[in-house]
Design a protein around this motif. Structure first.
Motif, PDB file in Angstrom:
ATOM      1  N   LYS A  63       0.842  -1.199   0.000  1.00 23.53           N
ATOM      2  CA  LYS A  63       0.000   0.000   0.000  1.00 23.53           C
ATOM      3  C   LYS A  63       0.883   1.257   0.000  1.00 23.53           C
ATOM      4  CE  LYS A  63      -3.829   1.948   2.573  1.00 23.53           C
ATOM      5  NZ  LYS A  63      -4.408   2.023   3.912  1.00 23.53           N
ATOM      6  N   ASN A  64       0.532   2.211  -0.800  1.00 23.14           N
ATOM      7  CA  ASN A  64       1.249   3.478  -0.943  1.00 23.14           C
ATOM      8  C   ASN A  64       2.642   3.315  -1.524  1.00 23.14           C
ATOM      9  OD1 ASN A  64      -0.912   4.873   0.167  1.00 23.14           O
ATOM     10  ND2 ASN A  64      -0.101   4.569   2.251  1.00 23.14           N
ATOM     11  N   TYR A  65       2.857   2.255  -2.300  1.00 22.13           N
ATOM     12  CA  TYR A  65       4.222   2.025  -2.791  1.00 22.13           C
ATOM     13  C   TYR A  65       4.684   3.142  -3.716  1.00 22.13           C
ATOM     14  CZ  TYR A  65       2.638   0.599  -7.453  1.00 22.13           C
ATOM     15  OH  TYR A  65       2.135   0.585  -8.704  1.00 22.13           O
ATOM     16  N   GLU A  66       3.729   3.887  -4.282  1.00 21.12           N
ATOM     17  CA  GLU A  66       4.142   4.952  -5.213  1.00 21.12           C
ATOM     18  C   GLU A  66       5.039   5.977  -4.526  1.00 21.12           C
ATOM     19  OE1 GLU A  66       0.579   5.329  -3.953  1.00 21.12           O
ATOM     20  OE2 GLU A  66       0.649   3.336  -4.861  1.00 21.12           O
ATOM     21  N   LYS A  67       4.930   6.071  -3.222  1.00 20.77           N
ATOM     22  CA  LYS A  67       5.723   7.072  -2.498  1.00 20.77           C
ATOM     23  C   LYS A  67       7.191   6.654  -2.340  1.00 20.77           C
ATOM     24  CE  LYS A  67       2.559  10.143  -1.465  1.00 20.77           C
ATOM     25  NZ  LYS A  67       2.694  11.542  -1.930  1.00 20.77           N
ATOM     26  N   CYS A  68       7.475   5.414  -2.723  1.00 24.14           N
ATOM     27  CA  CYS A  68       8.856   4.926  -2.528  1.00 24.14           C
ATOM     28  C   CYS A  68       9.716   5.258  -3.738  1.00 24.14           C
ATOM     29  CB  CYS A  68       8.865   3.415  -2.346  1.00 24.14           C
ATOM     30  SG  CYS A  68       7.939   2.876  -0.933  1.00 24.14           S
ATOM     31  N   GLU A  69      11.007   5.270  -3.493  1.00 28.10           N
ATOM     32  CA  GLU A  69      11.969   5.423  -4.587  1.00 28.10           C
ATOM     33  C   GLU A  69      12.324   4.034  -5.100  1.00 28.10           C
ATOM     34  OE1 GLU A  69      13.543   8.286  -5.530  1.00 28.10           O
ATOM     35  OE2 GLU A  69      12.690   9.651  -4.023  1.00 28.10           O
ATOM     36  N   LEU A  70      12.807   3.958  -6.365  1.00 24.22           N
ATOM     37  CA  LEU A  70      13.248   2.677  -6.907  1.00 24.22           C
ATOM     38  C   LEU A  70      14.780   2.644  -6.927  1.00 24.22           C
ATOM     39  CD1 LEU A  70      10.710   2.127  -9.774  1.00 24.22           C
ATOM     40  CD2 LEU A  70      10.886   0.843  -7.645  1.00 24.22           C
ATOM     41  N   ALA A  71      15.320   1.469  -6.629  1.00 18.68           N
ATOM     42  CA  ALA A  71      16.774   1.351  -6.424  1.00 18.68           C
ATOM     43  C   ALA A  71      17.569   1.794  -7.640  1.00 18.68           C
ATOM     44  CB  ALA A  71      17.122  -0.080  -6.065  1.00 18.68           C
ATOM     45  N   PHE A  72      17.229   1.273  -8.813  1.00 22.09           N
ATOM     46  CA  PHE A  72      18.047   1.550  -9.993  1.00 22.09           C
ATOM     47  C   PHE A  72      18.091   3.027 -10.323  1.00 22.09           C
ATOM     48  CE2 PHE A  72      18.915  -2.340 -12.823  1.00 22.09           C
ATOM     49  CZ  PHE A  72      19.535  -2.957 -11.750  1.00 22.09           C
ATOM     50  N   ASP A  73      16.900   3.678 -10.225  1.00 25.68           N
ATOM     51  CA  ASP A  73      16.865   5.101 -10.543  1.00 25.68           C
ATOM     52  C   ASP A  73      17.731   5.871  -9.556  1.00 25.68           C
ATOM     53  OD1 ASP A  73      15.109   4.151 -12.319  1.00 25.68           O
ATOM     54  OD2 ASP A  73      13.312   4.799 -11.233  1.00 25.68           O
ATOM     55  N   PHE A  74      17.602   5.483  -8.306  1.00 28.47           N
ATOM     56  CA  PHE A  74      18.356   6.144  -7.248  1.00 28.47           C
ATOM     57  C   PHE A  74      19.862   6.027  -7.499  1.00 28.47           C
ATOM     58  CE2 PHE A  74      20.326   5.978  -2.995  1.00 28.47           C
ATOM     59  CZ  PHE A  74      19.869   7.173  -2.474  1.00 28.47           C
ATOM     60  N   LEU A  75      20.322   4.784  -7.761  1.00 26.62           N
ATOM     61  CA  LEU A  75      21.756   4.548  -7.963  1.00 26.62           C
ATOM     62  C   LEU A  75      22.246   5.256  -9.217  1.00 26.62           C
ATOM     63  CD1 LEU A  75      21.971   0.753  -7.119  1.00 26.62           C
ATOM     64  CD2 LEU A  75      22.964   2.615  -5.797  1.00 26.62           C
ATOM     65  N   SER A  76      21.450   5.128 -10.279  1.00 25.71           N
ATOM     66  CA  SER A  76      21.859   5.662 -11.554  1.00 25.71           C
ATOM     67  C   SER A  76      21.971   7.185 -11.501  1.00 25.71           C
ATOM     68  CB  SER A  76      20.860   5.223 -12.617  1.00 25.71           C
ATOM     69  OG  SER A  76      21.100   5.903 -13.802  1.00 25.71           O
ATOM     70  N   ASP A  77      20.972   7.816 -10.910  1.00 23.98           N
ATOM     71  CA  ASP A  77      21.012   9.272 -10.816  1.00 23.98           C
ATOM     72  C   ASP A  77      22.229   9.735 -10.043  1.00 23.98           C
ATOM     73  OD1 ASP A  77      18.833   9.495 -12.272  1.00 23.98           O
ATOM     74  OD2 ASP A  77      17.473  10.183 -10.688  1.00 23.98           O
ATOM     75  N   ASN A  78      22.506   9.058  -8.959  1.00 25.61           N
ATOM     76  CA  ASN A  78      23.626   9.495  -8.134  1.00 25.61           C
ATOM     77  C   ASN A  78      24.959   9.291  -8.831  1.00 25.61           C
ATOM     78  OD1 ASN A  78      22.169  10.356  -5.914  1.00 25.61           O
ATOM     79  ND2 ASN A  78      21.899   8.240  -5.234  1.00 25.61           N
ATOM     80  N   LYS A  79      25.023   8.252  -9.681  1.00 22.54           N
ATOM     81  CA  LYS A  79      26.328   7.961 -10.263  1.00 22.54           C
ATOM     82  C   LYS A  79      26.588   8.788 -11.514  1.00 22.54           C
ATOM     83  CE  LYS A  79      29.545   4.249 -10.958  1.00 22.54           C
ATOM     84  NZ  LYS A  79      29.759   2.864 -11.244  1.00 22.54           N
ATOM     85  N   ILE A  80      25.600   8.799 -12.418  1.00 21.99           N
ATOM     86  CA  ILE A  80      25.900   9.514 -13.659  1.00 21.99           C
ATOM     87  C   ILE A  80      24.949  10.675 -13.916  1.00 21.99           C
ATOM     88  CG2 ILE A  80      27.004   7.549 -14.793  1.00 21.99           C
ATOM     89  CD1 ILE A  80      24.407   7.045 -16.244  1.00 21.99           C
ATOM     90  N   GLY A  81      24.014  10.917 -12.986  1.00 23.03           N
ATOM     91  CA  GLY A  81      23.100  12.037 -13.196  1.00 23.03           C
ATOM     92  C   GLY A  81      23.237  13.068 -12.091  1.00 23.03           C
ATOM     93  N   LYS A  82      22.118  13.551 -11.611  1.00 20.14           N
ATOM     94  CA  LYS A  82      22.127  14.580 -10.578  1.00 20.14           C
ATOM     95  C   LYS A  82      21.975  13.891  -9.230  1.00 20.14           C
ATOM     96  CE  LYS A  82      19.788  18.887  -9.612  1.00 20.14           C
ATOM     97  NZ  LYS A  82      18.505  18.692  -8.963  1.00 20.14           N
ATOM     98  N   GLN A  83      22.755  14.352  -8.255  1.00 19.81           N
ATOM     99  CA  GLN A  83      22.693  13.744  -6.938  1.00 19.81           C
ATOM    100  C   GLN A  83      21.317  13.955  -6.315  1.00 19.81           C
ATOM    101  OE1 GLN A  83      25.171  15.091  -3.540  1.00 19.81           O
ATOM    102  NE2 GLN A  83      26.596  13.577  -4.363  1.00 19.81           N
ATOM    103  N   ARG A  84      20.777  12.888  -5.707  1.00 16.56           N
ATOM    104  CA  ARG A  84      19.443  12.990  -5.118  1.00 16.56           C
ATOM    105  C   ARG A  84      19.501  13.684  -3.760  1.00 16.56           C
ATOM    106  NH1 ARG A  84      15.414   9.157  -6.587  1.00 16.56           N
ATOM    107  NH2 ARG A  84      15.587   8.875  -8.830  1.00 16.56           N
ATOM    108  N   LYS A  85      18.384  14.313  -3.430  1.00 14.04           N
ATOM    109  CA  LYS A  85      18.201  14.836  -2.076  1.00 14.04           C
ATOM    110  C   LYS A  85      17.641  13.674  -1.251  1.00 14.04           C
ATOM    111  CE  LYS A  85      17.535  18.364   0.829  1.00 14.04           C
ATOM    112  NZ  LYS A  85      18.760  18.662   1.561  1.00 14.04           N
ATOM    113  N   VAL A  86      18.260  13.376  -0.124  1.00 12.46           N
ATOM    114  CA  VAL A  86      17.801  12.218   0.659  1.00 12.46           C
ATOM    115  C   VAL A  86      17.199  12.670   1.984  1.00 12.46           C
ATOM    116  CG1 VAL A  86      19.404  10.566  -0.334  1.00 12.46           C
ATOM    117  CG2 VAL A  86      20.070  11.910   1.672  1.00 12.46           C
ATOM    118  N   GLY A  87      16.501  11.756   2.647  1.00 14.13           N
ATOM    119  CA  GLY A  87      15.932  12.042   3.954  1.00 14.13           C
ATOM    120  C   GLY A  87      16.939  11.778   5.057  1.00 14.13           C
TER     121      GLY A  87
END
Lengths: 365, 172, 616
Positions: free
Chosen positions: C402-426
């Motif tokens: 339930k409410n899974y849409e609010k979660c981040e997905l691992a690949f997007d998270f890793l990929s953005d941080n490595k070759i894209g824009k660094q994510r803002k984290v909690g």
């Protein structure tokens, strides 16, 4: 009188080991003696060139049946020298104790041969029994009775088992308590004196000229022992005396052997007292990848028969390039024996030969 | 103060021209000399007190096509410094028809050693009284301790011809 | 000197009245010493068939014999030692070299027989052959032989302290956990030449690792080359089977190390770090390797995806003289390796080093090009002689709670941080999953927290269905994560993502796991629904698995593509899929989902493609 040629050994009751002497005799006087070795030639040195450094350990001890331990020591010391391996302090003490036990065992074996030769069967049996007690100690320490394969480069192969110290002491007390019996029946026996005195006499000068070592040399009055002059293992850690006699005959030689055994017993007690705790083995490199730098080394030690040496050459490979053992019996058996037998009687051939402490496997290798 | 080995080395270098001497690890002196000076070097050392010939050894350096003879000397002296010394006198000779003079006049106990080397390496020692076989039973084309002697091949040729006991039984 | 009375020798007469010392054998047995070196026993369960005993035996008394009843698996050969007691000298070298310690000597030493064949003997132990080992009551000296021995009669046994191998690994210098978690610095420093040589010297050359490695690298040989201080040689050996050593030297799953015979009683040889050493020591691959592409065949191959599989296939085919074009949607090579493993484990420079070398051989890379969008798959099929699919898993799976849409997905998270824009984290992050990806995410999140909130209270928690012992992540990875103070919640399953009134993530409601796998070993988790736990957190990242993306394949072709039961693309023994000309490998084909298996697939496919193109 007509000169006869007489073959003495290898199949002769008076001959110990696979060795033979051709005697030219006039009556029962020996005019000329020619040593004739080779009945035990196994080409160990050539074999060693075809085995890796580690595989030679089970091999070298088999060169000399009577006393394999000093052979092990020589090979280990040479390898340590070539490869630059250190030996821990406790392992040095263990080596010394082990080698002194080996010396006692070997001397008892020699005593057996000599007493047996002269017909002192009682003493021969005692000596054999006491040697067996020493072998029991070896069995407990190393797992083998005759071929121990115990000394390794970097130390020894296993530490003392629990309570082993006490058992060494017990065994040595058992043997030591029989010394008066040995003296009464053998060493101080008039029969023995008559048989051995002035037999196979060698002067100090002759001994030196002909390369004598060990008891043969010390019986002529020369105080030399490699354990003192170039100490290895832990021999420089304790005080001990070199037993010496001056007459240079068979009788003196056997008395030097007797005194040496007693000295060894004392030395073991002292070594046991001073033995430190700690590691006994520095790991050697992986045996499958072990290569030793391109160097040569000559190491020597005082075996129970005298100076034992090893000239070991490496060409940077995983096997020795050349190994050559310098064995004490070599000159005793091939040079001195021929000289000492001259003008003696046939009945004394075995007597002289065993008193020179010759073992055939050492000569032939 | 210089140690015994260093002193001896200097003495040697003064007395002989074309030799190299090197003191390695405390009590070891290695002397390299030509084959015709080896006897004089040995008798010099004998007179200097190194009167015990411990070993004559030989190494077959097949790549350089030489045999290297190694005379190892020690002293009978009770003097600590001297007694500790090991002196290795080395000389190189060709592998084809190797020969040099015997050292028996200097060291009497060299006799069996030279006999052994004659037998195992085929070195001819001139002036040796009896270069008869010592250990070996057979005659060999290549002296058996040389590096080009193929032990395995020899064993196959000589001993593999002997049938097994079982095969013999089966034949009967 | 002979002052003694002539009668003194008669002292010995007293021994007439002493009990004889001779043992009345066999009525009076003589017990051998505790360490006695007698006949062998071998624990078949422990024995790996590595053959070190046979290699070290000075008399060649030991031979390795194939045992058809045993199966060969990773770290196990179906061979067992056979002793010839006509040759054995009982030196015990075999005992001291035995890595698992299974080969032992006993105190038995009797064997008398008319048949010489009985002296050749395959040692087993009393568990396997109870009939041959007698208890003290049943034992009779008169029957003593190799098949009538005493029970529990071990003599000379292996002792790690005196073993002939080195059980301890050379410690790999690592950045301290408290330091490394603050930034993306590469955590493993790498061996220096001395350390590498020392580590390489531990290898026993039993080659169990080579069989365990999916790509069958010549591990013993390249380690021997490192030991001999010839890194170029070593690299050449590696390049025979693996064209991406800088990548594999860092992130390989190291099946070799699991199979290593040293790992049984000690630490495995660090094969992976040694490969990395070889790849890192050589600065210039082109001059060191001296590889040349084969004579041109005129055939053209398209490779889709520049991941490990795609790179390898391109490399192998290029060496055979084919022309290879590699397409990838990313701006650089490496595929999942480029987006997945965080920088502290696999820096981009290392990837580019391998890719650039393959490029230098003449492989053409077409980056920033997505198949199905920029170029069409049908066109590739027409234009090229063969097509290799190495697209891998690119989509993250979700838990769909339930409410899974609010979660981040691992690949997007890793990929953005490595070759894209660094994510803002909690500040309090929950990571769902217990695999290596989950731990990568967790540790990366921790580093981002440390960068974004220096000095503040932060926490990273992981939730995994699997308990400690079944966690799919490697031990090493778990250890490192623990060192960095990542919190673990094993054996808990997600139930619901809890939101606060504003719709922001407040935490994760978990339920206790009963079991993860069913009886057949398939993934089928069951839960204790009432046993709940609430984890607080303001950010949740799901790392529960990946799925492939086949959207680039047009439907008419996709219909023809066959899949296996485990939802993998079905390929034949040549690597060809059910579509002619189309080959595949990597994560879309195998279940291991790692780089080295992809290389293994690529090797198969490259041979297959070559044979296909030459019409064999």
């Amino acid at each position: 009188m007509r000169e006869l040629e007489l073959y003495f050994g290898p199949q002769h009751l008076g001959m110990v080991g696979n060795f033979s002497i051709t005697l030219n005799v006039e009556g029962d006087r020996i005019v000329k003696a020619t040593a004739n070795p080779g009945f035990l030639h196994r080409g160990f040195e050539k074999l060693m060139e075809q085995r890796t450094w580690i595989q030679n350990f089970p091999l070298v001890c088999r060169i000399n049946v009577v006393e394999p331990d000093h052979m092990e020591l020589m090979y280990a010391m040479a390898v340590e020298k070539l490869a630059g391996i250190e030996v821990p302090e406790r392992a040095r003490f263990i080596r010394s104790i082990y080698l002194e036990l080996a010396r006692i065992g070997s001397h008892l074996f020699g005593l057996w041969a000599y007493a047996n030769m002269l017909g002192f069967d009682t003493v021969a049996n005692w000596a054999m029994y006491h040697r067996d007690l020493v072998l029991d100690l070896f069995e407990e320490l190393t797992g083998g009775r005759v071929y121990h394969i115990y000394i390794w480069p970097g130390g020894v192969r296993r530490d003392f088992p629990e309570g082993f110290k006490d058992r060494i002491i017990n065994t040595l007390h058992t043997i030591g308590s029989c010394v008066p019996d040995y003296d009464n029946t053998f060493f101080n026996n008039r029969v023995f004196y008559k048989r051995a005195k002035n037999i196979g006499k060698i002067t100090c000068e002759e001994a030196k000229r002909m390369g004598a070592v060990g008891q043969v040399l010390r019986a002529t009055g020369m105080k030399q022992d490699i354990r003192k002059t170039e100490p290895y293992a832990a021999y420089d850690q304790v005080d001990w005396e070199i037993p010496v006699r001056t007459d240079g005959d068979a009788y003196s030689r056997i008395w030097v052997v007797r005194d040496e055994m007693i000295e060894s017993v004392h030395m073991i007690f002292k070594l046991l007292d001073k033995m430190p705790e700690g590691e006994v083995y520095n790991k050697i490199p992986n045996p499958f990848k072990w290569k030793i730098p391109d160097k040569d080394a000559y190491v020597r030690c005082e075996s129970s028969r005298g100076e034992l040496g090893l000239y070991l050459v490496s060409n940077g490979g995983d096997k020795p390039y050349r190994a050559h053992f310098r064995t004490p019996s070599y000159n005793h058996g091939l040079t001195i024996l021929e000289k000492a037998l001259e003008n003696e009687s046939i009945a004394d051939v075995g007597n002289i030969m065993i008193s020179l402490y010759i073992t055939a496997p050492e000569i032939d290798r | 103060m210089k140690n015994t080995g260093q002193l001896l080395k200097e003495k040697l270098l003064l007395s002989f021209e074309d030799i190299q001497a090197e003191v390695s690890d405390e009590h070891r002196l290695t002397v390299n000399c030509r084959k015709d000076t080896v006897i004089t070097v040995l008798s010099f050392l004998n007179n200097s007190g190194y009167d015990h010939l411990a070993l004559i050894s030989c190494v077959d350096w097949i790549k350089d096509n030489v045999l290297e003879l190694v005379y190892i000397l020690t002293a009978y002296a009770e003097d600590k410094g001297k007694a500790k010394m090991n002196i290795l006198v080395k000389t190189r000779i060709t592998r084809e028809k190797p020969g040099l003079h015997t050292v028996i006049p200097v060291f009497e106990n060299a006799e069996p050693y030279e006999r052994e080397l004659h037998e195992l390496y085929g070195i001819h020692f001139m002036g040796h009284p009896r270069l008869t076989p010592l250990f070996l039973e057979r005659e060999y084309k290549i002296p058996p301790f040389r590096k080009d002697f193929d032990t395995r091949k020899y064993v196959q040729e000589v001993f593999d011809q002997i049938p097994f006991v079982e095969d013999k039984k089966a034949e009967k | 000197m002979t002052g003694n009375s002539i009668l003194s020798p008669f002292n010995a007469v007293k021994y007439l009245f002493v009990k004889p010392k001779t043992i009345r054998y066999p009525f009076e047995p003589k017990e051998p010493a505790q360490r006695y070196r007698g006949f062998h026993v071998n624990d078949w369960e422990k024995c790996t068939g590595c053959g070190n005993c046979a290699d070290i035996c000075p008399n060649q008394a030991i031979q390795m014999i194939k045992m058809p009843e045993l199966e060969s698996k990773s770290g196990q050969k179906n061979e067992r030692p056979r002793l010839d007691y006509g040759r054995c000298c009982f030196c015990g070298l075999c005992v001291d070299i035995c890595p698992p310690g299974s080969l032992k000597l006993t105190r038995d030493y009797f064997h008398i027989h008319f048949d010489p064949k009985t002296f050749v003997f395959i040692p087993k132990d009393q568990k396997t052959e109870p009939g041959k080992y007698m208890s003290a009551e049943d034992y009779s000296v008169l029957k003593a032989s190799l098949s009538h021995r005493k029970k529990d009669y071990e003599g000379f046994v292996s002792d790690l302290k005196f073993a002939l191998f080195e059980p301890d690994r050379v410690t790999m210098p690592m950045i301290d956990p408290d330091v490394r978690k603050l930034s993306f610095i590469e955590q493993v420093v790498g061996y220096n030449p001395e350390e590498a040589k020392k580590e390489a010297s531990r290898c026993l050359e039993c080659r169990l690792c080579e069989e365990a490695c999916p790509a069958h690298l010549k591990i013993s040989d390249y380690i021997q080359a490192i030991y001999e201080d010839k890194p170029e040689e070593s690299l050449k050996k590696i390049y025979e089977d693996n064209p991406i050593p800088s990548i594999c030297g860092r992130v390989c799953m190291a099946y070799c190390e699991q199979a290593c015979s040293l790992s049984i009683r000690g630490e495995a040889l660090s094969v992976r770090w040694l490969k990395r050493y070889a790849a890192d020591t050589i600065k210039d691959f082109i001059t060191a390797l001296e590889l040349k592409p084969g004579t041109s065949t005129g055939k053209k191959i398209a490779v889709i995806g520049a991941g490990p599989g795609g790179l390898s296939v391109a490399y192998f085919l290029r060496l055979k003289g084919h022309e290879v074009n590699v397409y990838d949607a990313l701006p650089g090579g490496g595929g999942t390796m480029r987006t997945g493993p965080p920088v502290y484990r696999l820096p981009l420079e290392s990837i580019d080093k391998d890719v650039n070398y393959i490029r230098s051989l003449g492989v053409e890379f077409i980056f920033n090009t997505r198949i199905g969008k920029d170029v069409f798959f049908e066109d590739l099929l027409k234009e090229y002689d063969a097509v290799f699919l190495g697209t891998g898993n690119t989509k993250s799976r979700s838990t769909k709670v339930k409410n899974y849409e609010k979660c981040e997905l691992a690949f997007d998270f890793l990929s953005d941080n490595k070759i894209g824009k660094q994510r803002k984290v909690g500040k309090e992050i929950i990571v769902i999953g217990g695999g290596n990806v989950a731990l990568d995410v967790a540790r990366e999140a921790l580093r981002l927290q440390n960068i974004q909130y220096p000095g503040e209270n932060i926490a990273v928690k992981t939730v995994s269905l699997e308990d400690w012992h079944e966690m799919p992540a490697t031990k090493e990875e778990i250890e490192e994560a623990k060192e960095e103070k990542i919190q673990f919640n094993p054996a808990w399953g997600p139930k619901e993502v809890v939101l606060d009134n504003d719709g922001n993530v407040k935490g994760l409601l978990c339920k206790k796991v009963k079991s993860v796998f069913d009886k057949e070993g398939r993934f089928a988790p069951t839960f204790y629904e009432e046993n709940e736990m609430f984890l607080e957190g303001d950010m949740i990242i799901e790392a529960v698995g990946q799925a492939p993306d086949f959207s680039f394949i047009p439907e008419n072709l996709f219909e023809k593509l066959e899949f296996t039961e485990r939802k993998k693309v079905k390929v034949d023994e040549k690597g060809m899929t059910s579509i002619r000309k189309v080959f595949a490998g990597g994560d879309i084909v195998n279940v291991n989902l790692d780089a080295v298996t992809a290389i293994a697939d690529a090797k198969v496919a490259s041979v297959g493609i070559d044979a296909f193109l030459s019409g064999k």
